[in-house]
Design an enzyme around this catalytic site. Structure first.
Site, PDB file in Angstrom:
ATOM      1  N   LEU A 105       0.862  -1.174   0.000  1.00 41.70           N
ATOM      2  CA  LEU A 105       0.000   0.000   0.000  1.00 41.70           C
ATOM      3  C   LEU A 105       0.899   1.223   0.000  1.00 41.70           C
ATOM      4  O   LEU A 105       1.991   1.200   0.579  1.00 41.70           O
ATOM      5  CB  LEU A 105      -0.907   0.035   1.244  1.00 41.70           C
ATOM      6  CG  LEU A 105      -1.970  -1.050   1.389  1.00 41.70           C
ATOM      7  CD1 LEU A 105      -2.713  -0.864   2.706  1.00 41.70           C
ATOM      8  CD2 LEU A 105      -2.965  -1.028   0.229  1.00 41.70           C
ATOM      9  N   ASP A 106       0.442   2.301  -0.633  1.00 40.81           N
ATOM     10  CA  ASP A 106       1.187   3.554  -0.573  1.00 40.81           C
ATOM     11  C   ASP A 106       1.346   4.007   0.877  1.00 40.81           C
ATOM     12  O   ASP A 106       0.561   3.633   1.758  1.00 40.81           O
ATOM     13  CB  ASP A 106       0.452   4.652  -1.340  1.00 40.81           C
ATOM     14  CG  ASP A 106       0.616   4.533  -2.842  1.00 40.81           C
ATOM     15  OD1 ASP A 106       1.580   3.907  -3.291  1.00 40.81           O
ATOM     16  OD2 ASP A 106      -0.248   5.068  -3.557  1.00 40.81           O
ATOM     17  N   ARG A 107       2.328   4.840   1.107  1.00 40.34           N
ATOM     18  CA  ARG A 107       2.616   5.311   2.466  1.00 40.34           C
ATOM     19  C   ARG A 107       1.382   5.887   3.156  1.00 40.34           C
ATOM     20  O   ARG A 107       1.144   5.637   4.334  1.00 40.34           O
ATOM     21  CB  ARG A 107       3.735   6.358   2.409  1.00 40.34           C
ATOM     22  CG  ARG A 107       4.088   6.950   3.767  1.00 40.34           C
ATOM     23  CD  ARG A 107       5.185   7.987   3.636  1.00 40.34           C
ATOM     24  NE  ARG A 107       5.513   8.569   4.922  1.00 40.34           N
ATOM     25  CZ  ARG A 107       6.412   9.530   5.096  1.00 40.34           C
ATOM     26  NH1 ARG A 107       7.076  10.010   4.054  1.00 40.34           N
ATOM     27  NH2 ARG A 107       6.646  10.008   6.301  1.00 40.34           N
TER      28      ARG A 107
END
Length: 329
Positions: free
Chosen positions: A150-152
């Site tokens: 997942l993106d940050r």
């Protein structure tokens, strides 16, 4: 063995490969080419800068990306648990936490937390390397326990494997596209969003030729499919459920931007970026409004279907309310 055909105006070989397999850095492709592991028109080549001509046939296997697993440290980090047994750990990833170490993030990641949870040597849970890519949501083999990313700043469901066997089993399900992933997104309203039922966005995605941080819908890109359903809307905003049928870098963000409905808080793809509450003027959500809401996967040992559902964050709800959107969940 992967077989590709260069089109008109094709670039140098390493860039051509990096554009089609965004999960592998161009520098890694250059190493792969110099090892003569790539063929052009049936002949091995040794220079990443080799110019391609229209119609050239490129054949290769994906490079193995080695993660520095031996240098990882276990860290006692708080991660809410949605499901856990001896094989899987599904967590509710908070905003701001990076999934695995990288430049600028030597620690404090989900992988560091997993190692502390297990108190197990890295080698015991490091699965096979090399896989199809996913977004910032893409598959993430090579790192102990990771099966996707997942993106940050994306919150919500993240599935982790506790054994090498479980990691291989879940990775196989991602490749077979049997894992169900549903996200919630707050977006700028667009007439191209579905009014009734759902809309399948079936548009290929490639890396932007000038801005290497961005992905775009482009002919010749990697196949990408996202199913969208509007749950609530106003004249200026909408709450959208997004089901990932494939997993490309920034896939949801790119497909929404393509429909002229960029994520709130996502200036990289054209989304408006700042809202303030009516009381203190505080920033409601200073990052893309995307939440990994639900994840369903077959247990790699028992075969039972496992369902994870991450509660909607308070900041996400506050932003929705400020936009006049009622979350019907």
């Amino acid at each position: 063995m992967i077989r590709l055909v260069a089109e008109t105006g094709a670039p140098r070989l390493d860039r051509f490969l990096a554009d089609r397999f965004s999960e592998v850095p161009r520098a890694r492709w250059d190493i792969h080419v110099r090892a003569e592991l790539v063929k052009v028109n049936g002949q091995p080549v040794s220079k990443g800068g080799t110019k391609l001509r229209p119609g050239d046939v490129v054949e290769t296997d994906l490079p193995v990306i080695t993660a520095p697993a031996a240098h990882l440290e276990a860290e006692d980090l708080e991660l809410p648990t949605l499901f856990e047994d001896g094989h899987l750990w599904i967590v509710d990833k908070p905003s701001g936490m990076v999934v695995h170490p990288g430049p600028g993030h030597a620690g404090g990641t989900v992988v560091n937390a997993l190692l502390h949870r297990l108190q197990t040597p890295v080698a015991a849970i490091a699965g096979e390397e090399g896989s199809e890519g996913e977004d910032a949501e893409e598959l993430a083999s090579g790192w102990p326990g990771l099966v996707h990313r997942l993106d940050r700043y994306t919150t919500g469901c993240l599935c982790l494997a506790k054994t090498a066997e479980a990691q291989r089993g879940i990775q196989a399900q991602f490749k077979a596209r049997t894992v169900e992933k549903r996200y919630l997104a707050l977006v700028r309203h667009s007439p191209r969003l579905p009014t009734l039922g759902s809309l399948l966005v079936d548009e290929p995605i490639a890396r932007h030729k000038q801005d290497r941080l961005r992905m775009v819908v482009a002919a010749g890109g990697r196949p990408a499919q996202t199913r969208l359903r509007v749950l609530a809307r106003t004249t200026s905003a909408a709450l959208v459920e997004c089901e990932l049928l494939t997993g490309r870098t920034h896939q949801i963000r790119v497909h929404l931007a393509h429909l002229r409905a960029p994520l709130m808080g996502d200036p990289l793809y054209g989304g408006p970026g700042r809202w303030k509450d009516t009381a203190g003027g505080a920033l409601l959500l200073p990052h893309p409004a995307l939440h990994a809401w639900k994840l369903s996967v077959d247990h790699p040992v028992t075969g039972l279907r496992i369902h994870g559902e991450a509660p909607i964050p308070d900041a996400f709800r506050a932003l929705a309310a400020s936009l006049g959107l009622e979350i019907p969940l």
